[in-house]
Motif scaffolding. Structure first.
Motif, PDB file in Angstrom:
ATOM      1  N   LEU A  13     -16.405  14.608  14.196  1.00  0.00           N
ATOM      2  CA  LEU A  13     -15.092  14.258  14.731  1.00  0.00           C
ATOM      3  C   LEU A  13     -14.722  12.826  14.365  1.00  0.00           C
ATOM      4  CD1 LEU A  13     -13.012  15.772  16.536  1.00  0.00           C
ATOM      5  CD2 LEU A  13     -14.005  14.575  18.491  1.00  0.00           C
ATOM      6  N   ILE A  14     -15.681  11.926  14.448  1.00  0.00           N
ATOM      7  CA  ILE A  14     -15.449  10.522  14.100  1.00  0.00           C
ATOM      8  C   ILE A  14     -15.017  10.392  12.642  1.00  0.00           C
ATOM      9  CG2 ILE A  14     -16.585   8.284  13.758  1.00  0.00           C
ATOM     10  CD1 ILE A  14     -18.399   9.045  16.183  1.00  0.00           C
ATOM     11  N   VAL A  15     -15.689  11.123  11.765  1.00  0.00           N
ATOM     12  CA  VAL A  15     -15.405  11.035  10.326  1.00  0.00           C
ATOM     13  C   VAL A  15     -14.104  11.740   9.960  1.00  0.00           C
ATOM     14  CG1 VAL A  15     -16.203  11.805   8.052  1.00  0.00           C
ATOM     15  CG2 VAL A  15     -17.801  10.706   9.641  1.00  0.00           C
ATOM     16  N   LYS A  16     -13.865  12.927  10.541  1.00  0.00           N
ATOM     17  CA  LYS A  16     -12.696  13.720  10.151  1.00  0.00           C
ATOM     18  C   LYS A  16     -11.405  13.278  10.830  1.00  0.00           C
ATOM     19  CE  LYS A  16     -14.861  18.056   8.687  1.00  0.00           C
ATOM     20  NZ  LYS A  16     -14.919  19.524   8.917  1.00  0.00           N
ATOM     21  N   ILE A  17     -11.475  12.999  12.138  1.00  0.00           N
ATOM     22  CA  ILE A  17     -10.280  12.595  12.891  1.00  0.00           C
ATOM     23  C   ILE A  17     -10.199  11.082  13.019  1.00  0.00           C
ATOM     24  CG2 ILE A  17      -9.137  12.660  15.143  1.00  0.00           C
ATOM     25  CD1 ILE A  17      -8.772  15.202  13.587  1.00  0.00           C
ATOM     26  N   GLY A  18     -11.334  10.434  13.289  1.00  0.00           N
ATOM     27  CA  GLY A  18     -11.334   8.983  13.481  1.00  0.00           C
ATOM     28  C   GLY A  18     -10.809   8.229  12.279  1.00  0.00           C
ATOM     29  N   ASN A  20     -10.842   9.849   8.903  1.00  0.00           N
ATOM     30  CA  ASN A  20     -10.367  10.798   7.891  1.00  0.00           C
ATOM     31  C   ASN A  20     -10.798  10.355   6.496  1.00  0.00           C
ATOM     32  OD1 ASN A  20      -9.049  12.877   6.608  1.00  0.00           O
ATOM     33  ND2 ASN A  20      -6.978  12.161   7.065  1.00  0.00           N
ATOM     34  N   VAL A  21     -12.115  10.294   6.283  1.00  0.00           N
ATOM     35  CA  VAL A  21     -12.681   9.805   5.018  1.00  0.00           C
ATOM     36  C   VAL A  21     -12.162  10.610   3.828  1.00  0.00           C
ATOM     37  CG1 VAL A  21     -14.819   9.534   3.693  1.00  0.00           C
ATOM     38  CG2 VAL A  21     -14.766   8.926   6.118  1.00  0.00           C
ATOM     39  N   GLN A  22     -11.765   9.889   2.785  1.00  0.00           N
ATOM     40  CA  GLN A  22     -11.227  10.498   1.575  1.00  0.00           C
ATOM     41  C   GLN A  22     -12.242  10.442   0.430  1.00  0.00           C
ATOM     42  OE1 GLN A  22      -7.645  11.744   1.610  1.00  0.00           O
ATOM     43  NE2 GLN A  22      -8.566  11.719   3.647  1.00  0.00           N
ATOM     44  N   GLN A  23     -12.048  11.305  -0.555  1.00  0.00           N
ATOM     45  CA  GLN A  23     -12.933  11.365  -1.710  1.00  0.00           C
ATOM     46  C   GLN A  23     -12.992  10.007  -2.419  1.00  0.00           C
ATOM     47  OE1 GLN A  23     -14.634  14.235  -2.521  1.00  0.00           O
ATOM     48  NE2 GLN A  23     -15.769  13.020  -4.035  1.00  0.00           N
ATOM     49  N   LEU A  41     -25.992  10.126  11.435  1.00  0.00           N
ATOM     50  CA  LEU A  41     -25.175  11.339  11.362  1.00  0.00           C
ATOM     51  C   LEU A  41     -23.778  11.028  10.827  1.00  0.00           C
ATOM     52  CD1 LEU A  41     -26.073  13.198  14.691  1.00  0.00           C
ATOM     53  CD2 LEU A  41     -26.449  14.046  12.357  1.00  0.00           C
ATOM     54  N   VAL A  42     -23.211   9.911  11.284  1.00  0.00           N
ATOM     55  CA  VAL A  42     -21.893   9.499  10.798  1.00  0.00           C
ATOM     56  C   VAL A  42     -21.945   9.259   9.291  1.00  0.00           C
ATOM     57  CG1 VAL A  42     -20.213   7.606  10.816  1.00  0.00           C
ATOM     58  CG2 VAL A  42     -21.023   8.585  12.977  1.00  0.00           C
ATOM     59  N   ALA A  43     -23.002   8.575   8.836  1.00  0.00           N
ATOM     60  CA  ALA A  43     -23.152   8.314   7.405  1.00  0.00           C
ATOM     61  C   ALA A  43     -23.267   9.628   6.631  1.00  0.00           C
ATOM     62  CB  ALA A  43     -24.372   7.438   7.154  1.00  0.00           C
ATOM     63  N   SER A  44     -24.056  10.565   7.157  1.00  0.00           N
ATOM     64  CA  SER A  44     -24.230  11.857   6.496  1.00  0.00           C
ATOM     65  C   SER A  44     -22.915  12.620   6.405  1.00  0.00           C
ATOM     66  CB  SER A  44     -25.267  12.686   7.266  1.00  0.00           C
ATOM     67  OG  SER A  44     -25.404  13.972   6.697  1.00  0.00           O
ATOM     68  N   LYS A  45     -22.151  12.638   7.500  1.00  0.00           N
ATOM     69  CA  LYS A  45     -20.854  13.327   7.519  1.00  0.00           C
ATOM     70  C   LYS A  45     -19.865  12.646   6.577  1.00  0.00           C
ATOM     71  CE  LYS A  45     -22.098  16.210  10.804  1.00  0.00           C
ATOM     72  NZ  LYS A  45     -22.268  17.667  10.552  1.00  0.00           N
ATOM     73  N   ALA A  46     -19.933  11.323   6.495  1.00  0.00           N
ATOM     74  CA  ALA A  46     -19.031  10.583   5.609  1.00  0.00           C
ATOM     75  C   ALA A  46     -19.311  10.924   4.144  1.00  0.00           C
ATOM     76  CB  ALA A  46     -19.158   9.085   5.847  1.00  0.00           C
ATOM     77  N   TYR A  47     -20.599  10.962   3.787  1.00  0.00           N
ATOM     78  CA  TYR A  47     -20.937  11.332   2.410  1.00  0.00           C
ATOM     79  C   TYR A  47     -20.506  12.766   2.114  1.00  0.00           C
ATOM     80  CZ  TYR A  47     -23.700   7.118   1.466  1.00  0.00           C
ATOM     81  OH  TYR A  47     -24.099   5.818   1.232  1.00  0.00           O
ATOM     82  N   ALA A  48     -20.669  13.658   3.098  1.00  0.00           N
ATOM     83  CA  ALA A  48     -20.261  15.050   2.914  1.00  0.00           C
ATOM     84  C   ALA A  48     -18.755  15.161   2.714  1.00  0.00           C
ATOM     85  CB  ALA A  48     -20.696  15.881   4.115  1.00  0.00           C
ATOM     86  N   ALA A  49     -18.007  14.216   3.303  1.00  0.00           N
ATOM     87  CA  ALA A  49     -16.545  14.218   3.170  1.00  0.00           C
ATOM     88  C   ALA A  49     -16.083  13.580   1.864  1.00  0.00           C
ATOM     89  CB  ALA A  49     -15.915  13.498   4.359  1.00  0.00           C
ATOM     90  N   GLY A  50     -17.025  13.016   1.100  1.00  0.00           N
ATOM     91  CA  GLY A  50     -16.665  12.444  -0.194  1.00  0.00           C
ATOM     92  C   GLY A  50     -16.814  10.949  -0.317  1.00  0.00           C
ATOM     93  N   ALA A  51     -17.374  10.276   0.704  1.00  0.00           N
ATOM     94  CA  ALA A  51     -17.533   8.826   0.644  1.00  0.00           C
ATOM     95  C   ALA A  51     -18.389   8.412  -0.551  1.00  0.00           C
ATOM     96  CB  ALA A  51     -18.167   8.302   1.940  1.00  0.00           C
ATOM     97  N   SER A  52     -17.989   7.336  -1.205  1.00  0.00           N
ATOM     98  CA  SER A  52     -18.762   6.845  -2.352  1.00  0.00           C
ATOM     99  C   SER A  52     -19.919   5.968  -1.902  1.00  0.00           C
ATOM    100  CB  SER A  52     -17.851   6.056  -3.292  1.00  0.00           C
ATOM    101  OG  SER A  52     -17.320   4.905  -2.629  1.00  0.00           O
ATOM    102  N   ASN A  53     -19.747   5.315  -0.745  1.00  0.00           N
ATOM    103  CA  ASN A  53     -20.786   4.425  -0.225  1.00  0.00           C
ATOM    104  C   ASN A  53     -20.551   4.216   1.262  1.00  0.00           C
ATOM    105  OD1 ASN A  53     -22.900   2.420  -0.134  1.00  0.00           O
ATOM    106  ND2 ASN A  53     -21.308   0.850  -0.099  1.00  0.00           N
TER     107      ASN A  53
END
Length: 409
Positions: A13-18, A20-23, A41-53
């Motif tokens: 929820l933090i990554v998607k709604i908070g 909204n990490v983009q590719q 967990l936040v870092a893992s979800k962020a990378y899954a959402a396309g975070a470069s770092n």
């Protein structure tokens, strides 16, 4: 669903709604070592959402306290240039910023208030450009919470340590609608509801707001081009994000020189690792001219004296007394939560996006529109079930906005 599953859902929820990490986007996370599981967990979800770092700035309450107790005086009068440069560089690259708060409200209790004040000034100055980027929505950002032992036992003093932590986590999860069948959809609907209130207020174009309650009789003039918004916003690339989770507020910016009367707090304010409680502020032509507090008077005065702008208000926010956080009857001693249980105001800088065209204005242009500038921004709670608020139009017509602490429009 067990705790680990809830935590995983929360991180998503933090990554998607908070934010909204983009590719390809970088993510800057601030979190305590005690909450490493959530940060990971936040870092893992962020990378899954396309975070470069994903860059993590770790904090530790014990080390922070030790520093205030033992470090040399001059340490608190300067903010490291490399810290300033680090944040500014992430801003320039369009990073998303996630702040996970969990510190004890009493972290710096008993520490020399001069040290606290000095560092607040130094860090405020050092992070001026970063704060400006945040307050103009140049980047996506969100503030969320995690339970800690010290904070939990402050909130639930009658419970044992383990039980208190469990209760605080439950309260956090409840506040962010984690138990909804589809939390992401629930947040989207909640955001729409808050924005509908903002639209109603914007259509009325109130010239002033008049607050009345026990210990409060305050009039706040609004800039002619003010905008009421909710926490859901968009960054410079038009990507939506949620600045605070939880959030129940609709807010705007006051005219810097248009505040007159007096207002009393209704909840404690946790500031600089200390509690300020049962306080009253008196205003003349926008400026705070008198400060009174039954607890934390010296700390409050130093907050007001940080710079010239800290003598004025930068935010006026409306939150119904019947909000979920208020109805939980939990005093969190944490502004992220307590501000969403109560009408509140903020000492210090105003948000650029609360003025038409403000996101692209220079500091001088914002000042010309009546927006206060300061190196600090601190919310304090004033709402109660006894508060009435009237909106006054330019022709003097008075319209009820709040009655007995809740929406009247």
């Amino acid at each position: 669903m067990n705790f680990e599953q809830h935590l995983d859902k929360y991180a998503e929820l933090i990554v998607k709604i908070g934010v909204n990490v983009q590719q390809g986007q970088e993510v800057f996370v601030t979190g305590a070592v005690d909450n490493a599981a959530l940060v990971r967990l936040v870092a893992s979800k962020a990378y899954a959402a396309g975070a470069s770092n994903v860059h993590v700035d770790w904090t530790d309450d014990s080390l922070s306290r030790l520093k205030y107790e033992k470090a040399a005086d001059e340490v608190f009068t300067r903010f490291p240039e490399w810290e300033t440069g680090k944040r500014n560089s992430f801003v320039e690259r369009g990073a998303a910023f996630i702040s996970i708060v969990s510190s004890s409200p009493d972290l710096l209790k008993g520490i020399d208030s001069g040290r606290i004040s000095s560092f607040q000034k130094a860090s405020g100055q050092g992070l001026k450009e970063f704060r400006r980027a945040i307050q103009s929505d140049k980047v996506s950002w969100t503030v969320v919470a995690a339970a800690s032992k010290q904070w939990a036992t402050k909130v639930f003093p009658q419970a044992g340590e383990e039980e208190a932590v469990e209760l605080l986590w439950k309260a956090i999860f409840d506040s962010v609608r984690l138990h909804a069948e589809d939390p992401v959809k629930a947040w989207e609907e909640h955001n729409e509801n808050l924005h509908s209130k903002g639209e109603t207020l914007n259509k009325n174009r109130f010239h002033k707001l008049h607050y009345t309650a026990p210990g409060t009789d305050l009039t706040i003039e609004l800039p002619e081009t003010h905008i009421w918004v909710a926490a859901g916003s968009t960054n410079v690339n038009n990507v939506p994000f949620m600045a605070n989770m939880p959030t129940e507020e609709v807010f705007t910016v006051p005219l810097k020189t248009g505040v007159n009367g007096y207002v009393s707090s209704t909840k404690p304010l946790s500031y600089g690792g200390n509690i300020i409680d049962r306080f009253k502020l008196t205003f003349e032509n926008g400026r705070i001219v008198k400060v009174e507090a039954e607890e934390g008077q010296e700390i409050l005065q130093k907050l007001v004296d940080i710079d010239e702008g800290s003598h004025y208000l930068g935010e006026v926010a409306l939150v119904p007394h019947e909000s979920p956080i208020s109805q939980s009857n939990i005093l969190f001693y944490n502004t992220l939560f307590d501000e969403n249980a109560s009408n509140h105001l903020a000492i210090g800088s105003g948000y650029a996006f609360n003025i038409e065209g403000g996101k692209t204005m220079s500091p001088e242009e914002l000042e010309a529109h009546g927006v206060n500038a300061s190196i600090t921004h601190n919310d304090f709670m004033i709402g109660s079930a006894e508060m009435d608020i009237d909106g006054i139009t330019k022709d003097g017509t008075s319209v009820p906005i709040f009655r007995k602490g809740n929406w009247a429009i």
